[in-house]
Design a protein around this motif. Sequence first.
Motif, mmCIF file in Angstrom:
data_model
loop_
_atom_site.group_PDB
_atom_site.id
_atom_site.type_symbol
_atom_site.label_atom_id
_atom_site.label_comp_id
_atom_site.label_asym_id
_atom_site.label_seq_id
_atom_site.Cartn_x
_atom_site.Cartn_y
_atom_site.Cartn_z
ATOM 1 N N GLY A 152 -53.549 -124.715 22.176
ATOM 2 C CA GLY A 152 -53.040 -126.053 22.416
ATOM 3 C C GLY A 152 -53.368 -127.010 21.287
ATOM 4 N N LEU A 153 -54.603 -126.953 20.782
ATOM 5 C CA LEU A 153 -54.995 -127.826 19.674
ATOM 6 C C LEU A 153 -54.231 -127.481 18.398
ATOM 7 C CD1 LEU A 153 -58.842 -128.099 20.233
ATOM 8 C CD2 LEU A 153 -57.191 -129.965 20.350
ATOM 9 N N LYS A 154 -53.998 -126.202 18.196
ATOM 10 C CA LYS A 154 -53.225 -125.789 17.019
ATOM 11 C C LYS A 154 -51.805 -126.332 17.103
ATOM 12 C CE LYS A 154 -51.721 -121.684 14.436
ATOM 13 N NZ LYS A 154 -51.746 -120.202 14.398
ATOM 14 N N ARG A 155 -51.191 -126.201 18.278
ATOM 15 C CA ARG A 155 -49.829 -126.705 18.451
ATOM 16 C C ARG A 155 -49.809 -128.226 18.383
ATOM 17 N NH1 ARG A 155 -44.953 -127.016 17.093
ATOM 18 N NH2 ARG A 155 -43.468 -127.672 18.715
ATOM 19 N N LEU A 156 -50.828 -128.876 18.953
ATOM 20 C CA LEU A 156 -50.889 -130.327 18.910
ATOM 21 C C LEU A 156 -51.005 -130.831 17.473
ATOM 22 C CD1 LEU A 156 -50.999 -132.970 20.502
ATOM 23 C CD2 LEU A 156 -53.476 -132.670 20.686
ATOM 24 N N ALA A 157 -51.787 -130.126 16.666
ATOM 25 C CA ALA A 157 -51.907 -130.499 15.253
ATOM 26 C C ALA A 157 -50.561 -130.398 14.564
ATOM 27 C CB ALA A 157 -52.928 -129.600 14.560
ATOM 28 N N GLU A 158 -49.780 -129.369 14.925
ATOM 29 C CA GLU A 158 -48.439 -129.218 14.344
ATOM 30 C C GLU A 158 -47.526 -130.365 14.789
ATOM 31 O OE1 GLU A 158 -47.287 -125.422 15.780
ATOM 32 O OE2 GLU A 158 -48.526 -124.286 14.351
ATOM 33 N N LEU A 159 -47.594 -130.726 16.075
ATOM 34 C CA LEU A 159 -46.771 -131.819 16.580
ATOM 35 C C LEU A 159 -47.140 -133.137 15.911
ATOM 36 C CD1 LEU A 159 -46.764 -130.984 20.403
ATOM 37 C CD2 LEU A 159 -44.818 -130.806 18.839
ATOM 38 N N LEU A 160 -48.445 -133.371 15.776
ATOM 39 C CA LEU A 160 -48.899 -134.603 15.137
ATOM 40 C C LEU A 160 -48.529 -134.627 13.657
ATOM 41 C CD1 LEU A 160 -52.371 -134.885 16.844
ATOM 42 C CD2 LEU A 160 -50.541 -136.559 17.046
ATOM 43 N N GLY A 161 -48.617 -133.461 13.015
ATOM 44 C CA GLY A 161 -48.295 -133.389 11.604
ATOM 45 C C GLY A 161 -46.828 -133.628 11.315
ATOM 46 N N SER A 162 -45.972 -133.306 12.286
ATOM 47 C CA SER A 162 -44.532 -133.487 12.077
ATOM 48 C C SER A 162 -44.025 -134.793 12.670
ATOM 49 C CB SER A 162 -43.759 -132.330 12.732
ATOM 50 O OG SER A 162 -43.955 -132.318 14.132
ATOM 51 N N ASP A 163 -44.950 -135.590 13.250
ATOM 52 C CA ASP A 163 -44.552 -136.819 13.928
ATOM 53 C C ASP A 163 -44.835 -138.022 13.035
ATOM 54 O OD1 ASP A 163 -44.071 -138.924 15.585
ATOM 55 O OD2 ASP A 163 -45.295 -138.203 17.250
ATOM 56 N N PRO A 164 -43.808 -138.712 12.570
ATOM 57 C CA PRO A 164 -44.027 -139.863 11.677
ATOM 58 C C PRO A 164 -44.755 -141.017 12.353
ATOM 59 C CG PRO A 164 -41.737 -139.774 12.378
ATOM 60 C CD PRO A 164 -42.364 -138.495 12.823
ATOM 61 N N GLU A 165 -44.803 -141.028 13.684
ATOM 62 C CA GLU A 165 -45.481 -142.116 14.389
ATOM 63 C C GLU A 165 -46.993 -141.919 14.419
ATOM 64 O OE1 GLU A 165 -44.158 -144.808 15.550
ATOM 65 O OE2 GLU A 165 -42.127 -144.235 15.002
ATOM 66 N N SER A 166 -47.484 -140.737 14.068
ATOM 67 C CA SER A 166 -48.907 -140.441 14.170
ATOM 68 C C SER A 166 -49.545 -140.461 12.802
ATOM 69 C CB SER A 166 -49.111 -139.062 14.809
ATOM 70 O OG SER A 166 -48.610 -139.057 16.124
ATOM 71 N N THR A 167 -50.486 -141.385 12.594
ATOM 72 C CA THR A 167 -51.136 -141.508 11.300
ATOM 73 C C THR A 167 -52.563 -141.018 11.314
ATOM 74 O OG1 THR A 167 -51.811 -143.770 11.824
ATOM 75 C CG2 THR A 167 -49.703 -143.473 10.674
ATOM 76 N N GLY A 168 -53.129 -140.772 12.492
ATOM 77 C CA GLY A 168 -54.522 -140.357 12.561
ATOM 78 C C GLY A 168 -54.684 -138.894 12.878
ATOM 79 N N GLY A 169 -53.574 -138.260 13.289
ATOM 80 C CA GLY A 169 -53.665 -136.868 13.647
ATOM 81 C C GLY A 169 -54.697 -136.635 14.723
ATOM 82 N N LEU A 170 -55.401 -135.524 14.610
ATOM 83 C CA LEU A 170 -56.426 -135.194 15.590
ATOM 84 C C LEU A 170 -57.736 -135.897 15.301
ATOM 85 C CD1 LEU A 170 -55.834 -131.365 16.093
ATOM 86 C CD2 LEU A 170 -55.189 -133.239 17.600
ATOM 87 N N ASP A 171 -57.786 -136.735 14.271
ATOM 88 C CA ASP A 171 -59.027 -137.453 13.989
ATOM 89 C C ASP A 171 -59.443 -138.319 15.155
ATOM 90 O OD1 ASP A 171 -59.259 -136.362 11.537
ATOM 91 O OD2 ASP A 171 -58.466 -138.070 10.430
ATOM 92 N N GLY A 172 -58.494 -138.779 15.956
ATOM 93 C CA GLY A 172 -58.828 -139.659 17.056
ATOM 94 C C GLY A 172 -59.352 -138.946 18.278
ATOM 95 N N LEU A 173 -59.265 -137.607 18.298
ATOM 96 C CA LEU A 173 -59.716 -136.866 19.459
ATOM 97 C C LEU A 173 -61.223 -136.662 19.416
ATOM 98 C CD1 LEU A 173 -56.995 -134.077 19.620
ATOM 99 C CD2 LEU A 173 -57.237 -136.012 21.178
ATOM 100 N N PRO A 174 -61.915 -136.903 20.556
ATOM 101 C CA PRO A 174 -63.334 -136.604 20.582
ATOM 102 C C PRO A 174 -63.556 -135.102 20.465
ATOM 103 C CG PRO A 174 -62.583 -137.486 22.701
ATOM 104 C CD PRO A 174 -61.399 -137.430 21.782
ATOM 105 N N PRO A 175 -64.715 -134.656 19.963
ATOM 106 C CA PRO A 175 -64.962 -133.225 19.831
ATOM 107 C C PRO A 175 -65.043 -132.565 21.188
ATOM 108 C CG PRO A 175 -66.974 -134.453 19.453
ATOM 109 C CD PRO A 175 -65.865 -135.461 19.535
ATOM 110 N N GLN A 176 -64.680 -131.273 21.247
ATOM 111 C CA GLN A 176 -64.806 -130.545 22.490
ATOM 112 C C GLN A 176 -66.271 -130.460 22.886
ATOM 113 O OE1 GLN A 176 -62.364 -127.135 23.442
ATOM 114 N NE2 GLN A 176 -61.560 -127.175 21.364
#
Length: 220
Positions: A172-196
């Motif tokens: 899920g995190l791998k796919r989410l990173a791909e979605l965020l990377g291809s989304d022009p609205e997202s500038t922080g990527g997974l940086d905003g997610l707290p660590p597991q």
Amino acid sequence: MLGDDAELTAAVLAAQDGNETAFRTVYRAVHPRLLGYVRTLVGDPDAEDVASEAWLQIARDLERFEGDADRFRGWAARIARNRALDHIRMRGRRPAIGGDETELTGRPAESDTAGEAMESLSTDHTLSLIARLPQDQAEAVVLRVVVGLDAKTAAETLGKRPGAVRTAAHRGLKRLAELLGSDPESTGGLDGLPPQREPRDAAVTSASVTHLRARTQKDM
């Protein structure tokens, strides 16, 4: 036990003795993340109602609960999940979640309290992307990363093995990173997610998006 966990454990115990102020403390600490979890299951329009139903049950059954902060978060998540699944069964399907396209910005503070974590997550947009994942992956990511459960507690919530939850969270995190990377609205990527959250006998460290993307499935 981490400071925030110790405070939540104490608040739960006091709430079980009928302390209304303590119950409000528990609610404020747990509700934002729990609501995020419910949103991935039922969508925006119904999430508040379903979460309210879950809190009614939590309040009713609280005196029978036994455990610390970790176990309480898992217990509350199971109740919320059951209420959400009941809602889905009545409606017939899991919805797509819309969002207001708010950007994901910033990093959580080191203390990573519920409020700080949810402020660092622009939840409308981020959870709308998580909801695009297969349900097993979406639930694993939200339970581990947003609600803050370790793999064992998340597995108990979902009725699965810890290894299956780790695998789903990794994918899920791998796919989410791909979605965020291809989304022009997202500038922080997974940086905003707290660590597991790791088990309490393991070292807890912060992870950057680069580290999250590089971690192997075994590490998850």
